[in-house]
Design a protein around this motif. Structure first.
Motif, PDB file in Angstrom:
ATOM      1  N   GLY A 282      48.290  30.095  28.134  1.00 25.98           N
ATOM      2  CA  GLY A 282      49.494  30.868  28.462  1.00 25.98           C
ATOM      3  C   GLY A 282      49.258  31.747  29.683  1.00 25.98           C
ATOM      4  O   GLY A 282      50.092  31.799  30.598  1.00 25.98           O
ATOM      5  N   GLY A 283      48.110  32.388  29.709  1.00 25.68           N
ATOM      6  CA  GLY A 283      47.755  33.243  30.841  1.00 25.68           C
ATOM      7  C   GLY A 283      47.666  32.434  32.118  1.00 25.68           C
ATOM      8  O   GLY A 283      48.118  32.856  33.185  1.00 25.68           O
TER       9      GLY A 283
ATOM     10  N   PHE B 170      44.856  36.447  32.820  1.00 18.20           N
ATOM     11  CA  PHE B 170      45.234  35.126  33.326  1.00 18.20           C
ATOM     12  C   PHE B 170      44.226  34.052  32.931  1.00 18.20           C
ATOM     13  O   PHE B 170      44.563  32.876  32.860  1.00 18.20           O
ATOM     14  CB  PHE B 170      45.383  35.160  34.854  1.00 18.20           C
ATOM     15  CG  PHE B 170      46.518  36.038  35.310  1.00 18.20           C
ATOM     16  CD1 PHE B 170      47.745  36.013  34.652  1.00 18.20           C
ATOM     17  CD2 PHE B 170      46.375  36.890  36.389  1.00 18.20           C
ATOM     18  CE1 PHE B 170      48.798  36.824  35.060  1.00 18.20           C
ATOM     19  CE2 PHE B 170      47.425  37.703  36.806  1.00 18.20           C
ATOM     20  CZ  PHE B 170      48.632  37.671  36.144  1.00 18.20           C
TER      21      PHE B 170
ATOM     22  N   ALA C 221      51.079  31.621  33.334  1.00 20.40           N
ATOM     23  CA  ALA C 221      51.676  32.830  33.907  1.00 20.40           C
ATOM     24  C   ALA C 221      51.138  33.068  35.312  1.00 20.40           C
ATOM     25  O   ALA C 221      51.884  33.403  36.243  1.00 20.40           O
ATOM     26  CB  ALA C 221      51.387  34.024  33.003  1.00 20.40           C
TER      27      ALA C 221
END
Lengths: 348, 348
Positions: free
Chosen positions: B257-258, B252, B261
């Motif tokens: 992107g992490g 994360f 998410a």
């Protein structure tokens, strides 16, 4: 180098062993494979799948040990099985190592009865690499010897340390005794006594007890325990990984946000799943057998068999068994000397 | 109902016990709390934090058992500690249950020596709720008795079943024996014999062996094992959860992107983390002690202590100890009858 390979063991036999052998032969000109099993079936499959048999000598075996065979009985009765033939050939110098994805129990019993063990070892230990946070660690015994004596746990530590050094290239591997507390006095008598023996073993990088909570953190390169406890550690690792990954999957499928998150994390999640997969971490060496014996996972693919063969190759090249025997001899000599001193002192 | 509460045990004492007690009193008019510990310190803290002492009777104790005290020695020497005073009062009928976040070892030894055990039980077992995929299960023994006899494991199964039925409201709880294979003949002699005893126990919903791989899936309501193995299962659950959650955290934080998410999954991840947290699953009952004794986690917050007190309340209301004694009596009567039949047959 000649590697003996069980062509009939595992869920995907004989295809997986055949593919694995062919992949090894293609990339390693110094390896010769002796494939043990139903020659006709293997030849037919090779032709059907167009897999070349160059470099693979087939030895026909008319029997096979099944997963539900009682190991000791099977070893005595199924003399023409790949397990018995392979271990006999290994004992007689007709090969340098044996690789099988067949029955673990039969391989374990057969290694003791046919191939025999290193001096000072009564029954070999099954060791396997287990995923952890930092790096994979070697778990010895991971299931073969449910009941152990303290000196067996000491030998597991010594052999595990040799393996991690020779085969995995770890300098001075950290050895931990799985136990329910950090203090020397923790655990059942077996563990208390094993702790003392491991502590007194010269040349061993013994960190002391490692609590099960810390085992998955990868603080030790070698985790020593009896086979019953080892099985619990190994299978809890698998079970917990499966459980949490299943819960995560549920999150990803729950709603559109979850699906987007899954897409964003796709690569990392795949790597995590792969890392937690026992199939990926190679075969399990039977430490203490006189020559290298590698148990490949029952569900091994061709790639997994290839990796197990290459693992066996490293064991042979690095003279793993010779190194372990030298270390065990030193342990035994020291123990004898201590006993003699103690007996001389008690006579004074 | 009168609950005896150790005010000095645990990392957050006496604040957490004080808060927990006050929360219980506020919501449950039928509970009276007897707080054992340094009366002056507790009173001062209550005043400072503005926590009402209504419904809480304080009993001053001049000593306290620390985490590094040797349990058996501490029970003998620290007569004026909350543990010894609480267990003595419980024995003498001056309370209905005892709750403590102090030393597990001292509570275990003290329960045997002071409070005494149910007929047929030599030493109580420590049981705790462990998170799994489907639901939490009761693990008995989770660490108190490192060495066990087969009949102890049988008693763990019976007592665990009573507990899950009476306290957690599970109808006909499924009891599994943690073992390294599904077949009856698997595992060390202790486990083979325990399997037979559990199988023959009337009224017990015994599913047979449960492999450690399946334990985190929650197939059993009660998982029975010796305390050494139980400690491994409990701590591997903690360790693996921590390991995988740490790896996820890394994903994360890795890139944008992490991070997105993580935002999308925030609520679910929080729930997962909470579910894996041992603190959330309540106190550990000492099954087999003559009266209800609940060991709260050492790091208990006020809320955790409150939950442990309410757990004790349910044990009292449902007459857990009486139910367990009746079930144990039946087991003993049957065993005696079997032995007599066997002895009569051998004399014929």
């Amino acid at each position: 180098m000649k590697i003996l390979l069980d062509m009939m063991g595992g869920d995907n036999a004989p295809l997986a062993p055949l593919e694995g052998a062919a992949q090894v032969i293609k990339a390693h000109s110094d390896i010769e494979i002796v494939g043990l099993g139903d020659e006709q079936a293997v030849r037919a499959l090779a032709q059907e799948k167009n897999i070349p048999l160059t470099g693979i000598t087939l030895v026909n075996c008319t029997q096979n040990i099944e997963m539900d065979d009682e190991p000791a009985l099977a070893i005595r009765r199924k003399k023409d099985s790949p397990t018995v033939v392979g271990l006999s050939m290994l004992r007689d110098g007709e090969g340098d190592a044996f690789v099988s994805a067949g029955s673990t129990g039969a391989l374990h019993v057969g290694s003791s009865l046919i191939l025999r063990t290193l001096k000072g070892i009564k029954r070999p230990a099954l060791a396997c690499m287990v995923p952890s946070k930092e790096k994979n660690y070697l778990l010895v015994d991971c299931g073969a010897n449910a009941e152990c004596r303290p000196d067996m746990l000491q030998a597991f530590g010594i052999m595990g340390s040799c393996y991690m050094n020779k085969v995995n290239g770890v300098a001075d591997p950290v050895v931990g005794l799985a136990n329910n507390g950090a203090e020397e006095t923790k655990g059942p008598p077996l563990y208390q006594q094993a702790h003392q023996l491991l502590k007194e073993t010269p040349g061993l990088n013994f960190m002391g007890n490692i609590e099960p909570r810390d085992v998955p953190m990868g603080y030790a390169d070698v985790v020593v325990c009896d086979g019953f406890t080892g099985n619990v550690i190994l299978k809890m690792t698998e079970g917990m990984a499966k459980m949490i990954l299943t819960i995560l999957k549920g999150m990803f499928k729950k709603n559109i946000g979850g699906m987007i998150a899954a897409l964003l994390l796709k690569k990392d999640l795949f790597a995590l799943k792969k890392r937690m997969d026992s199939e990926e971490v190679g075969g399990a060496p039977l430490l203490g057998a006189k020559c290298p014996v590698i148990k490949a996972h029952g569900s091994s693919s061709g790639k997994a068999i290839k990796n197990a063969i290459l693992q066996a190759k490293t064991c042979v090249e690095k003279d793993l068994c010779g190194t372990m025997q030298a270390a065990l001899n030193e342990m035994n000599a020291r123990q004898k000397a201590t006993e003699q001193t103690a007996s001389a002192e008690s006579q004074e």
